[in-house]
Write an enzyme that holds these catalytic residues in place. Structure first.
Site, PDB file in Angstrom:
ATOM      1  N   ASN A 156      41.820  31.490 -17.275  1.00 38.00           N
ATOM      2  CA  ASN A 156      42.839  30.628 -16.674  1.00 38.00           C
ATOM      3  C   ASN A 156      43.242  29.603 -17.733  1.00 38.00           C
ATOM      4  O   ASN A 156      42.477  28.696 -18.048  1.00 38.00           O
ATOM      5  CB  ASN A 156      42.216  29.949 -15.436  1.00 38.00           C
ATOM      6  CG  ASN A 156      43.183  29.007 -14.746  1.00 38.00           C
ATOM      7  OD1 ASN A 156      44.332  28.837 -15.175  1.00 38.00           O
ATOM      8  ND2 ASN A 156      42.719  28.380 -13.686  1.00 38.00           N
ATOM      9  N   HIS A 166      49.918  28.539  -5.229  1.00 37.48           N
ATOM     10  CA  HIS A 166      48.562  28.528  -4.651  1.00 37.48           C
ATOM     11  C   HIS A 166      48.273  29.823  -3.876  1.00 37.48           C
ATOM     12  O   HIS A 166      47.356  29.866  -3.061  1.00 37.48           O
ATOM     13  CB  HIS A 166      48.363  27.377  -3.629  1.00 37.48           C
ATOM     14  CG  HIS A 166      48.284  26.011  -4.232  1.00 37.48           C
ATOM     15  ND1 HIS A 166      48.692  24.893  -3.545  1.00 37.48           N
ATOM     16  CD2 HIS A 166      47.822  25.576  -5.423  1.00 37.48           C
ATOM     17  CE1 HIS A 166      48.498  23.821  -4.287  1.00 37.48           C
ATOM     18  NE2 HIS A 166      47.978  24.217  -5.427  1.00 37.48           N
TER      19      HIS A 166
END
Ligand code: ADP
Length: 397
Positions: free
Chosen positions: A7, A180
């Site tokens: 990430n 999200h």
């Protein structure tokens, strides 16, 4: 199977190495301050002492090579050879309308990710750097891209369209995308495991960024974030929904450029802008308890924005079986959950105060027999990315 999840932020690279048989984390850590004079690697391996190293790291490519060295290290490593890693899963952020699910990253996919930079100028470039770093450091390694937006590709058009001239949708792909999604998908899967299929669920991801999603039988039908993550709830530093006319008026009155207004709305608003105390919910709550009126107001506005979305999503779903809280505030704030559940008591929610007093753990916080069941489900985006990576490789997705 072992999956490395990566990430990347503009100056950071976070990683977790999973053993997928047991779904346990073998190693995790991050490289921070990439591009600065001294970067910092912090690296933890289950059962070993935490390892830290300060060293200059010019770019994401060097950061990944530092991470791989740490993973292979005799003392603080977790694997004996790179070949033990079966695949890499990337948090690939914005997949626009192109990526409706997670995909193996081949050249065409990487090219498309680059084409989408215009839609996510802050978030997609670091994700691309992460992919390129893997190509360089781990040639031939299968890679999977997991997009935050793909969960929302099931939104009906009436939900994702804005009431702007249609040509802007055609010219600039201007529509609601939602963000999200990996977190909402993770917790909604867990609800399906707990309650079975066919349920109407609202998931509240309440962290420094915050969003709410309406889910019908596992499929997202609406979500509060929009073309960018600025839309929706009041957040730590983002204003969420405002009258769009304010943008032009602020530019005129304060003599601001578009970038400056964007900066105000993204970085100086929300809990921080209203309270003047902090973007961090805990500090705002502390200040409110100590009598700071603006801090108390900021929290009220935050709660109000959540209730507004929950109410409208119940109308859209035509009912509600379960409400879920997740992310920093959702998982930990006993007071936020208590306030919201009490306001929603008319739905037949009966809060179990003892269960609600837990923090950071999965729990059903409604009483047995509550008409709508309420859960705290800690989110785990990295595990969701690792699962997708496995499933795409095994042809299950
Ligand atoms: P992000 O990953 O977007 O940075 P998080 O999901 O970690 O955000 O959430 C951060 C938010 O969670 C902060 O506003 C923080 O104050 C809040 N938070 C963390 N722990 C607690 C707690 N014990 N009580 C209330 N809020 C908390």
């Amino acid at each position: 199977m072992k999956v490395l999840v990566i990430n990347c932020g503009s100056s950071s690279l976070k990683y977790q190495l999973f053993d997928m048989e047991s779904e346990t984390v073998l190693a995790k850590g991050m490289v921070e301050k990439i591009g600065l004079a001294q970067s910092l690697l912090s690296h933890s391996v289950a059962g070993k002492e935490k390892y830290e190293e300060e060293t200059p790291v010019k770019n994401h490519n060097q950061a990944l090579s530092l991470v791989l060295r740490a993973l292979l290290h005799e003392e603080h490593g977790a694997i004996g050879a790179l070949s033990e890693i079966d695949a890499v899963g990337h948090r690939a952020i914005h997949g626009a309308s192109t990526f409706t699910g997670s995909v193996i990253i081949i050249k065409e996919v990487l090219d498309t990710m680059k084409d989408l930079i215009a839609l996510a100028p802050l978030h997609n470039p670091p994700a691309i750097l992460g992919v390129e770093a893997c190509l360089e450091n781990m040639p031939g390694m299968p890679m999977v891209g997991v997009f935050d937006t793909s969960f929302y590709q099931t939104l009906p058009q009436k939900t994702y369209m804005y009431g702007l001239p249609y040509e802007y949708y055609e010219k600039y792909s201007m529509r609601r995308y939602g963000f999200h999604g990996t977190s909402h998908r993770f917790v909604s899967r867990r609800v399906t495991e707990l309650l079975g299929p066919g349920k109407k669920v609202i998931t509240c991801h309440l962290g420094s960024g915050a969003s709410i999603t309406a889910i019908d039988d596992g499929r997202a039908v609406d979500t509060s974030m929009g073309f960018t993550p600025l839309q929706g709830l009041l957040m730590g530093t983002r204003c969420g929904d405002i009258d769009p006319a304010i943008v032009g008026i602020l530019m005129e009155k304060e003599n601001l450029t578009p970038a400056q207004v964007s900066d105000v709305m993204n970085k100086k608003s929300g809990l921080l802008g209203l309270s003047g105390v902090s973007s961090d919910f805990r500090y705002v709550e502390e200040a409110a308890l100590a009598g700071n009126q603006r801090a108390a107001l900021a929290i009220e506005v935050f709660y109000q924005s959540i209730l507004r979305y929950i109410g409208s999503y119940i109308a859209e779903l035509g009912g509600l079986d379960a409400l879920v809280f997740t992310a920093g505030i959702g998982e930990n704030s006993v007071s936020a959950r208590e306030y919201l559940c009490r306001k929603l008591a008319y739905l037949g929610i009966e809060l179990d105060e003892a269960a609600n007093s837990l923090r950071g753990k999965e729990a059903e916080i409604s009483k047995a027999g509550s008409k709508v069941r309420v859960f705290v489900i800690p989110t785990n985006e990295e595990l969701m990315i690792a699962r997708d990576t496995r499933d795409v490789l095994l042809g299950r997705l």
